[in-house]
Scaffold this motif. Structure first.
Motif, PDB file in Angstrom:
ATOM      1  N   PHE A 150      47.359 -17.982 -16.140  1.00 21.45           N
ATOM      2  CA  PHE A 150      48.251 -17.412 -15.134  1.00 21.45           C
ATOM      3  C   PHE A 150      47.525 -16.376 -14.281  1.00 21.45           C
ATOM      4  O   PHE A 150      47.626 -16.381 -13.045  1.00 21.45           O
ATOM      5  CB  PHE A 150      49.483 -16.777 -15.774  1.00 21.45           C
ATOM      6  N   MET A 151      46.791 -15.485 -14.921  1.00 24.37           N
ATOM      7  CA  MET A 151      46.072 -14.460 -14.169  1.00 24.37           C
ATOM      8  C   MET A 151      45.005 -15.081 -13.277  1.00 24.37           C
ATOM      9  O   MET A 151      44.786 -14.647 -12.140  1.00 24.37           O
ATOM     10  CB  MET A 151      45.441 -13.457 -15.132  1.00 24.37           C
ATOM     11  N   GLU A 152      44.348 -16.120 -13.792  1.00 23.89           N
ATOM     12  CA  GLU A 152      43.312 -16.798 -13.004  1.00 23.89           C
ATOM     13  C   GLU A 152      43.903 -17.443 -11.760  1.00 23.89           C
ATOM     14  O   GLU A 152      43.355 -17.313 -10.654  1.00 23.89           O
ATOM     15  CB  GLU A 152      42.632 -17.855 -13.873  1.00 23.89           C
ATOM     16  N   LEU A 153      45.040 -18.124 -11.921  1.00 30.52           N
ATOM     17  CA  LEU A 153      45.688 -18.758 -10.772  1.00 30.52           C
ATOM     18  C   LEU A 153      46.293 -17.729  -9.825  1.00 30.52           C
ATOM     19  O   LEU A 153      46.393 -17.978  -8.615  1.00 30.52           O
ATOM     20  CB  LEU A 153      46.778 -19.716 -11.259  1.00 30.52           C
ATOM     21  N   SER A 154      46.690 -16.574 -10.355  1.00 31.29           N
ATOM     22  CA  SER A 154      47.344 -15.556  -9.531  1.00 31.29           C
ATOM     23  C   SER A 154      46.396 -14.889  -8.551  1.00 31.29           C
ATOM     24  O   SER A 154      46.840 -14.251  -7.591  1.00 31.29           O
ATOM     25  CB  SER A 154      47.984 -14.487 -10.430  1.00 31.29           C
ATOM     26  N   SER A 197      38.789 -14.264   5.183  1.00 26.86           N
ATOM     27  CA  SER A 197      38.278 -13.553   4.020  1.00 26.86           C
ATOM     28  C   SER A 197      38.921 -14.123   2.766  1.00 26.86           C
ATOM     29  O   SER A 197      40.142 -14.328   2.728  1.00 26.86           O
ATOM     30  CB  SER A 197      38.580 -12.054   4.125  1.00 26.86           C
ATOM     31  N   ALA A 198      38.104 -14.382   1.747  1.00 27.58           N
ATOM     32  CA  ALA A 198      38.637 -14.862   0.473  1.00 27.58           C
ATOM     33  C   ALA A 198      39.528 -13.804  -0.163  1.00 27.58           C
ATOM     34  O   ALA A 198      40.528 -14.127  -0.812  1.00 27.58           O
ATOM     35  CB  ALA A 198      37.490 -15.223  -0.465  1.00 27.58           C
ATOM     36  N   PHE A 199      39.197 -12.538   0.043  1.00 28.02           N
ATOM     37  CA  PHE A 199      39.998 -11.449  -0.509  1.00 28.02           C
ATOM     38  C   PHE A 199      41.415 -11.474   0.057  1.00 28.02           C
ATOM     39  O   PHE A 199      42.392 -11.283  -0.673  1.00 28.02           O
ATOM     40  CB  PHE A 199      39.332 -10.107  -0.207  1.00 28.02           C
ATOM     41  N   THR A 200      41.534 -11.735   1.352  1.00 29.93           N
ATOM     42  CA  THR A 200      42.854 -11.793   1.985  1.00 29.93           C
ATOM     43  C   THR A 200      43.693 -12.916   1.391  1.00 29.93           C
ATOM     44  O   THR A 200      44.882 -12.729   1.072  1.00 29.93           O
ATOM     45  CB  THR A 200      42.706 -12.002   3.497  1.00 29.93           C
ATOM     46  N   ALA A 201      43.101 -14.089   1.221  1.00 27.53           N
ATOM     47  CA  ALA A 201      43.823 -15.221   0.647  1.00 27.53           C
ATOM     48  C   ALA A 201      44.267 -14.924  -0.782  1.00 27.53           C
ATOM     49  O   ALA A 201      45.379 -15.287  -1.191  1.00 27.53           O
ATOM     50  CB  ALA A 201      42.946 -16.466   0.674  1.00 27.53           C
ATOM     51  N   ARG A 202      43.417 -14.223  -1.532  1.00 26.47           N
ATOM     52  CA  ARG A 202      43.776 -13.907  -2.916  1.00 26.47           C
ATOM     53  C   ARG A 202      44.891 -12.878  -2.983  1.00 26.47           C
ATOM     54  O   ARG A 202      45.762 -12.948  -3.861  1.00 26.47           O
ATOM     55  CB  ARG A 202      42.534 -13.407  -3.655  1.00 26.47           C
ATOM     56  N   ILE A 203      44.878 -11.915  -2.076  1.00 25.71           N
ATOM     57  CA  ILE A 203      45.946 -10.916  -2.044  1.00 25.71           C
ATOM     58  C   ILE A 203      47.291 -11.584  -1.742  1.00 25.71           C
ATOM     59  O   ILE A 203      48.329 -11.234  -2.320  1.00 25.71           O
ATOM     60  CB  ILE A 203      45.645  -9.823  -1.007  1.00 25.71           C
ATOM     61  N   ILE A 204      47.291 -12.557  -0.841  1.00 22.34           N
ATOM     62  CA  ILE A 204      48.523 -13.290  -0.532  1.00 22.34           C
ATOM     63  C   ILE A 204      49.028 -14.033  -1.766  1.00 22.34           C
ATOM     64  O   ILE A 204      50.226 -14.042  -2.072  1.00 22.34           O
ATOM     65  CB  ILE A 204      48.291 -14.258   0.639  1.00 22.34           C
ATOM     66  N   THR A 205      48.104 -14.641  -2.517  1.00 23.36           N
ATOM     67  CA  THR A 205      48.490 -15.333  -3.741  1.00 23.36           C
ATOM     68  C   THR A 205      49.051 -14.365  -4.770  1.00 23.36           C
ATOM     69  O   THR A 205      49.997 -14.691  -5.494  1.00 23.36           O
ATOM     70  CB  THR A 205      47.287 -16.085  -4.334  1.00 23.36           C
ATOM     71  N   VAL A 206      48.483 -13.168  -4.847  1.00 27.31           N
ATOM     72  CA  VAL A 206      49.014 -12.144  -5.753  1.00 27.31           C
ATOM     73  C   VAL A 206      50.460 -11.810  -5.380  1.00 27.31           C
ATOM     74  O   VAL A 206      51.324 -11.627  -6.253  1.00 27.31           O
ATOM     75  CB  VAL A 206      48.138 -10.877  -5.711  1.00 27.31           C
ATOM     76  N   GLY A 207      50.730 -11.743  -4.091  1.00 19.42           N
ATOM     77  CA  GLY A 207      52.102 -11.497  -3.648  1.00 19.42           C
ATOM     78  C   GLY A 207      53.052 -12.597  -4.097  1.00 19.42           C
ATOM     79  O   GLY A 207      54.171 -12.321  -4.550  1.00 19.42           O
ATOM     80  N   PHE A 208      52.609 -13.848  -3.992  1.00 25.29           N
ATOM     81  CA  PHE A 208      53.440 -14.958  -4.460  1.00 25.29           C
ATOM     82  C   PHE A 208      53.600 -14.922  -5.978  1.00 25.29           C
ATOM     83  O   PHE A 208      54.653 -15.320  -6.508  1.00 25.29           O
ATOM     84  CB  PHE A 208      52.843 -16.289  -4.025  1.00 25.29           C
ATOM     85  N   SER A 209      52.578 -14.451  -6.689  1.00 26.18           N
ATOM     86  CA  SER A 209      52.679 -14.312  -8.147  1.00 26.18           C
ATOM     87  C   SER A 209      53.753 -13.304  -8.509  1.00 26.18           C
ATOM     88  O   SER A 209      54.536 -13.518  -9.448  1.00 26.18           O
ATOM     89  CB  SER A 209      51.332 -13.883  -8.731  1.00 26.18           C
ATOM     90  N   ALA A 210      53.786 -12.194  -7.773  1.00 24.75           N
ATOM     91  CA  ALA A 210      54.832 -11.193  -8.001  1.00 24.75           C
ATOM     92  C   ALA A 210      56.212 -11.779  -7.710  1.00 24.75           C
ATOM     93  O   ALA A 210      57.183 -11.522  -8.445  1.00 24.75           O
ATOM     94  CB  ALA A 210      54.573  -9.963  -7.131  1.00 24.75           C
ATOM     95  N   LEU A 211      56.311 -12.588  -6.656  1.00 27.94           N
ATOM     96  CA  LEU A 211      57.578 -13.244  -6.325  1.00 27.94           C
ATOM     97  C   LEU A 211      57.991 -14.204  -7.431  1.00 27.94           C
ATOM     98  O   LEU A 211      59.183 -14.291  -7.779  1.00 27.94           O
ATOM     99  CB  LEU A 211      57.437 -13.990  -4.999  1.00 27.94           C
ATOM    100  N   LEU A 212      57.025 -14.918  -8.005  1.00 24.98           N
ATOM    101  CA  LEU A 212      57.313 -15.842  -9.097  1.00 24.98           C
ATOM    102  C   LEU A 212      57.871 -15.098 -10.306  1.00 24.98           C
ATOM    103  O   LEU A 212      58.881 -15.523 -10.905  1.00 24.98           O
ATOM    104  CB  LEU A 212      56.033 -16.593  -9.481  1.00 24.98           C
TER     105      LEU A 212
END
Length: 206
Positions: A60-64, A15-30
């Motif tokens: 930043f938001m787009e990449l996140s 799911s594209a949604f799942t991949a994006r949620i994971i990226t959001v998590g890495f954004s929070a870590l960043l």
């Protein structure tokens, strides 16, 4: 990052949604790693301002929320830098090894994480003296910059090799070499560099 996404796809389906949620998590870590780095260097107010500036920066938001490698690589690389700064203040071996392991993981995500290497080496070079009677700290203190660098790069090499051994195959290596060092890639890079003008940076800022 790819392995994490693949694991979640295996558990709950692609799911594209799942991949994006994971990226959001890495954004929070960043953002968290940036806050920690700035806070320990110049204070909490400056750290908050740095986080707000990054959050408000262009793209930043787009990449996140995109299933791309840039944000995860930067997040893990910044965590490696944070661990290096902690080592420079505490001279604890586990912090140095952690920094090397995290940097290896960041390189596995994307090689652009190598941009953090000069900052990490600077932290090792400017390591603070620590008043401690611990034998390990004393040994590390005696190693100096070159010894710390050897431990760091050994950690990077070991972790990077373990990941490659466990998850790479001949096809993976072939794809990597073709995508980064093929004739067409080199020609495209040369074309871009021939057209690049330093003045374009000013026009982009304006």
């Amino acid at each position: 990052y790819t392995l994490i996404v693949g694991g979640f796809f295996w558990l709950i389906g692609p799911s594209a949604f799942t991949a994006r949620i994971i990226t959001v998590g890495f954004s929070a870590l960043l953002l968290l790693a940036l806050y920690g780095l700035v806070a320990q260097a110049v204070g909490y107010l400056a750290a908050l301002i740095a986080v707000l500036l990054l959050f408000a920066s262009a793209h930043f938001m787009e990449l996140s929320v995109s299933a791309m490698l840039e944000v995860p690589a930067l997040a893990v690389g910044l965590c490696a830098l944070w661990a290096a700064t902690q080592y420079s203040r505490q001279s604890r071996l586990r912090l140095l090894v952690t920094s090397g392991a995290l940097f290896a993981c960041a390189l596995q995500v994307k090689l652009s994480a190598a941009l953090f290497l000069p900052a990490i080496l600077m932290e090792l070079f400017e390591r603070k003296s620590v008043d401690c009677t611990n034998a390990t700290v004393t040994k590390l203190r005696s190693l100096g910059f070159w010894g710390s660098g050897m431990v760091f790069f050994a950690s990077v090499g070991i972790v990077f090799s373990i990941i490659a051994f466990l998850f790479y195959d001949s096809v993976t290596i072939s794809i990597f070499l073709k995508s980064h060092f093929s004739k067409s890639t080199k020609e495209a890079a040369e074309l871009i560099m021939s057209r690049w003008n330093p003045c374009s940076i000013l026009s982009d800022l304006g």
